[in-house]
Write a protein that holds these residues in place. Structure first.
Motif, PDB file in Angstrom:
ATOM      1  N   GLY A   3      10.339  -6.303  -4.239  1.00 18.11           N
ATOM      2  CA  GLY A   3       9.374  -6.844  -3.286  1.00 18.11           C
ATOM      3  C   GLY A   3       8.168  -5.963  -3.026  1.00 18.11           C
ATOM      4  O   GLY A   3       7.664  -5.908  -1.907  1.00 18.11           O
ATOM      5  N   ARG A   4       7.682  -5.273  -4.056  1.00 17.22           N
ATOM      6  CA  ARG A   4       6.520  -4.413  -3.849  1.00 17.22           C
ATOM      7  C   ARG A   4       5.252  -5.236  -3.698  1.00 17.22           C
ATOM      8  O   ARG A   4       4.982  -6.148  -4.478  1.00 17.22           O
ATOM      9  CB  ARG A   4       6.354  -3.444  -5.020  1.00 17.22           C
ATOM     10  CG  ARG A   4       7.572  -2.636  -5.353  1.00 17.22           C
ATOM     11  CD  ARG A   4       8.099  -1.847  -4.169  1.00 17.22           C
ATOM     12  NE  ARG A   4       7.127  -0.898  -3.633  1.00 17.22           N
ATOM     13  CZ  ARG A   4       7.331  -0.167  -2.556  1.00 17.22           C
ATOM     14  NH1 ARG A   4       8.443  -0.289  -1.884  1.00 17.22           N
ATOM     15  NH2 ARG A   4       6.416   0.677  -2.148  1.00 17.22           N
ATOM     16  N   ARG A   5       4.465  -4.957  -2.690  1.00 16.97           N
ATOM     17  CA  ARG A   5       3.196  -5.645  -2.452  1.00 16.97           C
ATOM     18  C   ARG A   5       2.063  -4.921  -3.175  1.00 16.97           C
ATOM     19  O   ARG A   5       2.141  -3.721  -3.406  1.00 16.97           O
ATOM     20  CB  ARG A   5       2.883  -5.677  -0.954  1.00 16.97           C
ATOM     21  CG  ARG A   5       3.826  -6.531  -0.124  1.00 16.97           C
ATOM     22  CD  ARG A   5       3.448  -6.420   1.339  1.00 16.97           C
ATOM     23  NE  ARG A   5       4.266  -7.259   2.190  1.00 16.97           N
ATOM     24  CZ  ARG A   5       3.971  -8.514   2.527  1.00 16.97           C
ATOM     25  NH1 ARG A   5       2.847  -9.055   2.066  1.00 16.97           N
ATOM     26  NH2 ARG A   5       4.760  -9.212   3.315  1.00 16.97           N
ATOM     27  N   PRO A   6       0.973  -5.631  -3.485  1.00 18.89           N
ATOM     28  CA  PRO A   6      -0.189  -4.964  -4.083  1.00 18.89           C
ATOM     29  C   PRO A   6      -0.701  -3.848  -3.172  1.00 18.89           C
ATOM     30  O   PRO A   6      -0.859  -4.032  -1.969  1.00 18.89           O
ATOM     31  CB  PRO A   6      -1.222  -6.105  -4.201  1.00 18.89           C
ATOM     32  CG  PRO A   6      -0.398  -7.344  -4.265  1.00 18.89           C
ATOM     33  CD  PRO A   6       0.791  -7.092  -3.383  1.00 18.89           C
ATOM     34  N   GLU A  19       2.721  -6.164   8.314  1.00 20.96           N
ATOM     35  CA  GLU A  19       4.036  -6.452   7.754  1.00 20.96           C
ATOM     36  C   GLU A  19       5.081  -5.760   8.604  1.00 20.96           C
ATOM     37  O   GLU A  19       5.019  -4.549   8.799  1.00 20.96           O
ATOM     38  CB  GLU A  19       4.123  -5.923   6.328  1.00 20.96           C
ATOM     39  CG  GLU A  19       5.502  -6.080   5.736  1.00 20.96           C
ATOM     40  CD  GLU A  19       5.647  -5.295   4.455  1.00 20.96           C
ATOM     41  OE1 GLU A  19       6.693  -5.423   3.804  1.00 20.96           O
ATOM     42  OE2 GLU A  19       4.720  -4.545   4.124  1.00 20.96           O
ATOM     43  N   GLN A  66       0.185   2.379   2.327  1.00 20.93           N
ATOM     44  CA  GLN A  66      -0.717   1.340   1.853  1.00 20.93           C
ATOM     45  C   GLN A  66      -1.998   1.993   1.362  1.00 20.93           C
ATOM     46  O   GLN A  66      -2.662   2.720   2.090  1.00 20.93           O
ATOM     47  CB  GLN A  66      -1.036   0.328   2.975  1.00 20.93           C
ATOM     48  CG  GLN A  66      -1.895  -0.846   2.527  1.00 20.93           C
ATOM     49  CD  GLN A  66      -1.175  -1.746   1.531  1.00 20.93           C
ATOM     50  OE1 GLN A  66       0.042  -1.893   1.610  1.00 20.93           O
ATOM     51  NE2 GLN A  66      -1.909  -2.345   0.615  1.00 20.93           N
ATOM     52  N   VAL A  82      -0.695  -4.995   5.606  1.00 20.83           N
ATOM     53  CA  VAL A  82      -0.638  -5.583   4.280  1.00 20.83           C
ATOM     54  C   VAL A  82      -1.847  -5.150   3.465  1.00 20.83           C
ATOM     55  O   VAL A  82      -1.746  -4.879   2.264  1.00 20.83           O
ATOM     56  CB  VAL A  82      -0.568  -7.121   4.381  1.00 20.83           C
ATOM     57  CG1 VAL A  82      -0.647  -7.757   2.996  1.00 20.83           C
ATOM     58  CG2 VAL A  82       0.719  -7.540   5.074  1.00 20.83           C
ATOM     59  N   LYS A  83      -3.000  -5.052   4.133  1.00 23.23           N
ATOM     60  CA  LYS A  83      -4.220  -4.577   3.490  1.00 23.23           C
ATOM     61  C   LYS A  83      -4.996  -3.740   4.494  1.00 23.23           C
ATOM     62  O   LYS A  83      -4.874  -3.929   5.703  1.00 23.23           O
ATOM     63  CB  LYS A  83      -5.091  -5.740   3.001  1.00 23.23           C
ATOM     64  CG  LYS A  83      -4.473  -6.574   1.891  1.00 23.23           C
ATOM     65  CD  LYS A  83      -5.434  -7.676   1.459  1.00 23.23           C
ATOM     66  CE  LYS A  83      -4.834  -8.522   0.335  1.00 23.23           C
ATOM     67  NZ  LYS A  83      -5.754  -9.613  -0.080  1.00 23.23           N
ATOM     68  N   ARG A 107       0.858  -1.266  -2.224  1.00 26.43           N
ATOM     69  CA  ARG A 107       1.934  -0.550  -1.556  1.00 26.43           C
ATOM     70  C   ARG A 107       2.478   0.507  -2.511  1.00 26.43           C
ATOM     71  O   ARG A 107       2.711   0.228  -3.683  1.00 26.43           O
ATOM     72  CB  ARG A 107       3.037  -1.520  -1.127  1.00 26.43           C
ATOM     73  CG  ARG A 107       4.114  -0.936  -0.223  1.00 26.43           C
ATOM     74  CD  ARG A 107       3.567  -0.367   1.080  1.00 26.43           C
ATOM     75  NE  ARG A 107       2.708  -1.240   1.828  1.00 26.43           N
ATOM     76  CZ  ARG A 107       3.110  -2.185   2.663  1.00 26.43           C
ATOM     77  NH1 ARG A 107       4.400  -2.392   2.842  1.00 26.43           N
ATOM     78  NH2 ARG A 107       2.249  -2.909   3.340  1.00 26.43           N
ATOM     79  N   SER A 156      -1.560  -2.458 -11.021  1.00 23.45           N
ATOM     80  CA  SER A 156      -0.830  -2.079  -9.810  1.00 23.45           C
ATOM     81  C   SER A 156      -1.699  -1.379  -8.775  1.00 23.45           C
ATOM     82  O   SER A 156      -1.268  -1.160  -7.645  1.00 23.45           O
ATOM     83  CB  SER A 156       0.355  -1.173 -10.167  1.00 23.45           C
ATOM     84  OG  SER A 156      -0.091   0.022 -10.792  1.00 23.45           O
ATOM     85  N   SER A 203       6.636   5.209   2.396  1.00 24.95           N
ATOM     86  CA  SER A 203       5.784   4.136   1.882  1.00 24.95           C
ATOM     87  C   SER A 203       4.395   4.284   2.475  1.00 24.95           C
ATOM     88  O   SER A 203       4.236   4.761   3.600  1.00 24.95           O
ATOM     89  CB  SER A 203       6.362   2.768   2.259  1.00 24.95           C
ATOM     90  OG  SER A 203       7.584   2.530   1.604  1.00 24.95           O
ATOM     91  N   GLY A 253       4.341   0.177  -7.747  1.00 29.03           N
ATOM     92  CA  GLY A 253       5.166  -0.783  -8.458  1.00 29.03           C
ATOM     93  C   GLY A 253       6.179  -0.173  -9.392  1.00 29.03           C
ATOM     94  O   GLY A 253       6.248  -0.568 -10.561  1.00 29.03           O
TER      95      GLY A 253
END
Length: 290
Positions: free
Chosen positions: A263-266, A14, A283, A65-66, A268, A117, A281, A242
C-alpha cells in the motif's frame, strides 16, 4: 538563472491507524462516560496551558497525502537552514522536517526506488533546499530529468553527457568555492564510467573535502553495485521509495517487514531518522523546477 517553484497540491491527510468497529446505539452509561472524559480533557487543557513544550506528551501526527515544497520548507528550523543540509520531506511521529546533513551524518546518500516512484522529485527537493542555503551543486543527469531545469542556475554545474570525461567532471567540481554536493540522477547509467575513480574518491572521503554525494537509482542497480556505487552502498544511508523486497532495507541500514511493502502511496518513503536511528515513514514534497 532558472526560477524554482513548488507545485500546488491538496493537503488531504492520511490517518496513521484505522480502526473499524460495529456501530452500537449509545447507552446512558456510555454517554455519562463520554461526558466524564470530555470534562477531564477540558480540565487537563486548562491546567496545563502554560506547560513548556518539552514537558508535554509526544505528539502523534498524521502524514499528509501530498505536500508542496514551500509548505514543507516553512517548517524547517533556522538551525537547519545552512549549507550542506537538504530537505527530504515531512515524517516521524510529529510530522516534522527530515533532512540529510551532508556535512555530518550522511556525506553520501542513496535515493532508491523503481522508475516513476519519485526519485527525481526527491533529488529536486534536496537540490532546492541546498541551493537556498548556499550549497553549490554539480548535477549529472544523463537522461531527461527535472534536474536539467537547474542548468542556468549560477550555483549549478550541469553535466548531461552519458560518458562524461575526467576533465569535464573535474572542471565542474573545482569551479567556484564553498561547500558542494554532487547529485547523480539515473546512476544506473554510471555503473563503471570513466569517472569511476573520481566518484569513488567522493564516496570514500568526500566529507574531508567538504563535498557531499547523492544518487538516485534502482534497487537492482544497488544490489549488484560495483566500483564507486559499491563504495557508496557501504555507507548504508538513504531513502527507499516503493520498496519491493525486505532485503532493500540493507541499503539504508534498516530491517524491513513485509508490511512496509504494501500500500505504498506516491511520494511516500522510508528512511532512518538520523537522531534516533529509527525507521520512519515520510512524505516527499512535490517540487517543480521551472
Amino acid at each position: 538563472m532558472s526560477s524554482l517553484s513548488a507545485a500546488v497540491v491538496t493537503t488531504e491527510a492520511e490517518p496513521a491507524i484505522t480502526r473499524t468497529a460495529a456501530a452500537e446505539p449509545p447507552t446512558a452509561a456510555g454517554q455519562e462516560q463520554a461526558e466524564a472524559l470530555r470534562r477531564i480533557g477540558a480540565e487537563a487543557t486548562r491546567r496545563d496551558a502554560g506547560l513548556p513544550a518539552d514537558r508535554r506528551p509526544a505528539r502523534i501526527g498524521t502524514l499528509p497525502v501530498k505536500v508542496t515544497f514551500t509548505d514543507a520548507y516553512e517548517k524547517v528550523g533556522e538551525e537547519f537552514r545552512r549549507p550542506m543540509w537538504g530537505l527530504l520531506g515531512l515524517g516521524g511521529d510529529d510530522v516534522s522536517p527530515v533532512g540529510v546533513d551532508f556535512a555530518d551524518t550522511s556525506p553520501t546518500f542513496s535515493v532508491v526506488g523503481p522508475p516513476g516512484s519519485g526519485r527525481s522529485t526527491t533529488l529536486a527537493a534536496l537540490a532546492v533546499s541546498l541551493l537556498v542555503s548556499g550549497t553549490r551543486l554539480v548535477v549529472l543527469a544523463p537522461r531527461e530529468s527535472p534536474l536539467r531545469a537547474l542548468g542556468n542556475h549560477p550555483g549549478v554545474r550541469l553535466i548531461t553527457a552519458t560518458e562524461p570525461t575526467v576533465e569535464e567532471f573535474t572542471e565542474a567540481l573545482e569551479s567556484g568555492s564553498g561547500p558542494r554536493v554532487v547529485m547523480v540522477d539515473d546512476a544506473d547509467l554510471f555503473v563503471l564510467p570513466d569517472i569511476d575513480q573520481n566518484l569513488r574518491s567522493l564516496a570514500q572521503s568526500g566529507k574531508d573535502r567538504g563535498i557531499g554525494l547523492v544518487i538516485a537509482t534502482t534497487a537492482e542497480t544497488m544490489t549488484g553495485a560495483m566500483g564507486w556505487l559499491g563504495a557508496l552502498k557501504r555507507h548504508r544511508k538513504g531513502v527507499l521509495l516503493g520498496p519491493q523486497s525486505v532485503l532493500e532495507g540493507d541499503f539504508i541500514g534498516a530491517r524491513l517487514a513485509h508490511a512496509h511493502l504494501r500500500g505504498r502511496r506516491p511520494g511516500r518513503a522510508l528512511t532512518v531518522e538520523p537522531r534516533s536511528g529509527e525507521l520512519i515513514s515520510l512524505q516527499i514534497p512535490e517540487t517543480t523546477l521551472d
